[in-house]
Design an enzyme around this catalytic site. Structure first.
Site, short mmCIF file in Angstrom:
data_model
loop_
_atom_site.label_atom_id
_atom_site.label_comp_id
_atom_site.label_asym_id
_atom_site.label_seq_id
_atom_site.Cartn_x
_atom_site.Cartn_y
_atom_site.Cartn_z
N HIS A 132 73.84 -2.78 2.61
CA HIS A 132 73.71 -1.49 1.94
C HIS A 132 72.52 -1.48 1.00
CE1 HIS A 132 77.94 0.11 2.88
NE2 HIS A 132 77.03 0.65 3.63
N GLU A 147 73.39 5.73 28.02
CA GLU A 147 73.23 4.48 27.27
C GLU A 147 73.53 3.27 28.14
OE1 GLU A 147 74.41 5.18 22.92
OE2 GLU A 147 76.04 6.10 24.02
N CYS A 161 67.77 10.39 21.51
CA CYS A 161 68.25 10.40 20.13
C CYS A 161 68.35 8.99 19.53
CB CYS A 161 69.60 11.12 20.02
SG CYS A 161 70.89 10.31 20.96
#
Ligand code: PEP
Ligand code: MG
Length: 585
Positions: free
Chosen positions: A196, A441, A512
């Site tokens: 993070h 994918e 994407c």
């Protein structure tokens, strides 16, 4: 003499300045016994400290929202969810009662249990969340030790403008403090690009290199440093010529940033007049407005699993509300909601599916649509929510990780049933106009595109996964990162096949995956035939600028030459070869 140190790439950018080693305000967590009649008071002490830590995190979330956008705030919301999670505080309470120990120690015991659980999970994303739980517990322990959680670092100067901070590692909270003081760049000895702290650094645009071993020992206080974030390199005491080179590069990148600002108000159109559709990827409604201001014509990928990773799994109403907020932010532009994609590198540990536990090979197992078609009730609730939200504005539904056309048929019929249920219940929905798209994918699905397309309205290529499956190289395993190459000839052939086939059968196709937002590949994708890109918001202006400086005819011819020849491009990659074809035209 120049000393070059290398680490992991986190956020590109150049920082030049003086080194400042920082130390943590470490706390000693001691164990002491309490008497049975002190138990309730000790539990009260734990609750008070937890709520104080929660207040601090709330304030931090608001601050990060200002400096790093919604993704900064979300990181701290994850910490708040961990703090509220019963497995932390309730279990610590139990330790106090059963072991008659102090609150700090009870937390420590529970932390050790949680950390060993995280480590047992074969999932890089979850394992990286171990850092988060350690940070959350540390914050409560700091409050219990009567230390201020907003002073986790020792002796940080108020202004860090020309300073590169060197630390062993940093929490998001600590990075936020450094950013507030204007830090020029950050070097840490530990930490992963998926942590993070790394995500936050990217949101703030702070150049960071992580994982520079023994950095604090090797870099002297006050020494001149140059940090090259794009390559994950730090130079200490650089030679004059190297320093000059980087000063020039830095002003060049400042000029580039200013030119990006100019492209904000421009259309995405190639030099030969072809209009290109740019869309944004988003996880939260808050991501969208800024992207629309930068020219996004809609959301090409709304990662719905994000909502499922935040706490309790959302019910139908919560999902409808979440999607409606995204629709509102779009002002009439379309929202492409991807149905739940969890499993493998994406885990929602609060969704307790037995079928996901301890699988030998989760990336090839029950993830995304495979899981949804197994957990039909959960899937039905999501489809209801998507259909209902579609009454508020244009919505497309996108199915991840399709392998066979049977899955498409199964989703279609479930959608039809769900629509009929809503009709019967008299609930408003927008199902009549909703288009159904499939993510490409899985390499075999890419090769069988025509068949996949029989029941679909559009395709969206998830290059992140398509590349990992085509090359058998885990997208989150740094040991095979050298094999994960979007320009591998096999990947190029696969992608060209998809774009050409989609064109032939008349179905729209977009990309994407990260490749769509990486300006190094913009001309390559245009040359292969792509006309719709969906990307993370911060890439929109960069990609638009490349499109506006490209003659598609020129790069398409160069690509054809590469294909017809033996694929040789000298010392250049294919993408560089196309860039040069454009620049020398
Ligand atoms: C992809 O795989 O390229 C994609 C966009 O999906 P995600 O990264 O969420 O798996
Ligand atoms: Mg994917």
């Amino acid at each position: 003499m120049t000393l070059a140190l290398s680490g992991q790439v986190v956020e590109p950018g150049i920082a030049i300045g003086q080194a400042h080693n920082i130390q943590r305000n470490e706390i000693e967590v001691g164990e002491y016994r309490i008497e049975p009649d002190q138990v309730e008071a000790e539990i009260e002490r734990l609750f008070t400290a937890t709520s104080e830590a929660g207040d601090h995190l709330e304030a931090l979330a608001k601050r990060l929202r200002r400096v790093a956008g919604a993704s900064g705030e979300e990181i701290i919301r994850t910490h708040l969810a961990m703090l509220a999670d019963s497995s932390l505080i309730q279990a610590s309470t139990r330790h106090i009662r059963e072991q008659l120990c102090n609150a700090e120690w009870a937390l420590q015991l529970q932390l050790e249990t949680l950390v060993s659980e995280f480590r047992a999970i074969d999932d890089a994303y979850i394992r990286s969340r171990e850092d988060d739980i350690v940070q959350v517990v540390r914050m409560v322990q700091q409050v219990l030790a009567a230390e201020q959680p907003d002073k986790p670092l020792v002796d940080v100067p108020d202004r860090l403008g020309q300073t590169l901070v060197v630390a062993t590692e940093l929490t998001p909270n600590e990075l936020a403090i450094l950013h507030d003081r204007g830090v020029a760049g950050v070097i840490t000895e530990h930490g992963s690009p998926y942590s993070h702290t790394a995500i936050l650094a990217r949101g703030m645009g702070v150049p960071v290199v992580m994982g520079v071993r023994r950095a604090q020992a090797l870099i002297r206080e006050g020494e001149q440093l140059v940090l090259d974030g794009a390559y994950g390199i730090v130079f200490a005491d650089p030679e004059e010529s190297l320093l000059r080179h980087y000063l020039e590069k830095q002003s060049e990148s400042d000029r580039y940033r200013r030119s990006l600002e100019r492209s904000r108000g421009q259309l995405a159109q190639s030099l030969d007049g072809q209009a290109i559709c740019l869309m944004t990827n988003a996880e939260k409604p808050e991501d969208i407005r800024r992207a629309v201001a930068d020219g996004a014509e809609g959301v090409g990928l709304f990662r719905s699993e994000y909502l499922f990773m935040q706490g309790e799994p959302p019910d139908e109403e919560a999902q409808v509300e979440h999607y409606r907020r995204a629709i509102e932010a779009l002002d009439g532009a379309p929202l492409t909601i991807r149905t739940l994609d969890i499993g493998a590198d994406k885990s929602a540990h609060l969704l307790e599916f037995e079928s996901l536990r301890n699988r030998p090979n989760p990336a090839l197992g029950l993830r995304a649509v495979r899981l949804c078609l197994r957990e039909m009730e959960m899937f039905r609730v999501q489809l209801r929510a998507i259909l209902r939200a579609a009454a508020a504005g244009p919505v497309h539904c996108l199915i991840p990780m399709l392998t066979t056309d049977r899955e498409v048929v199964a989703v279609r019929s479930l959608l039809d049933e769900t629509r009929l249920d809503l009709d019967r219940e008299g609930i408003e929905h927008g199902g009549e106009n909703m288009r159904l798209g499939g993510m490409i994918e899985v390499p075999a699905a890419a090769l069988a595109l025509e068949r996949m397309g029989r029941h679909l309205d559009f395709f969206s290529v998830g290059t992140n996964d398509l590349i990992q499956y085509a090359l058998a190289a885990d997208r989150v395993d740094e040991n095979v990162a050298h094999l994960y190459d979007p320009q591998h000839p096999g990947v190029i052939h696969l992608l060209s096949h998809v774009f050409e086939t989609a064109g032939r059968i008349g179905l729209p196709v977009s990309v994407c995956g990260e490749m769509a937002g990486d300006r190094r590949y913009t001309r390559l994708l245009l040359a292969m035939g792509l006309r719709e890109f969906s990307m993370q918001p911060r890439s929109l202006l960069e990609v638009k600028k490349v499109i506006n400086e490209t003659d598609i005819g020129v790069v398409r011819d160069a690509f054809r030459r590469w294909r017809e020849g033996d694929g040789e491009t000298g010392n250049e990659s294919l993408a560089q070869y196309l860039d040069h074809a454009q620049l020398h035209h």
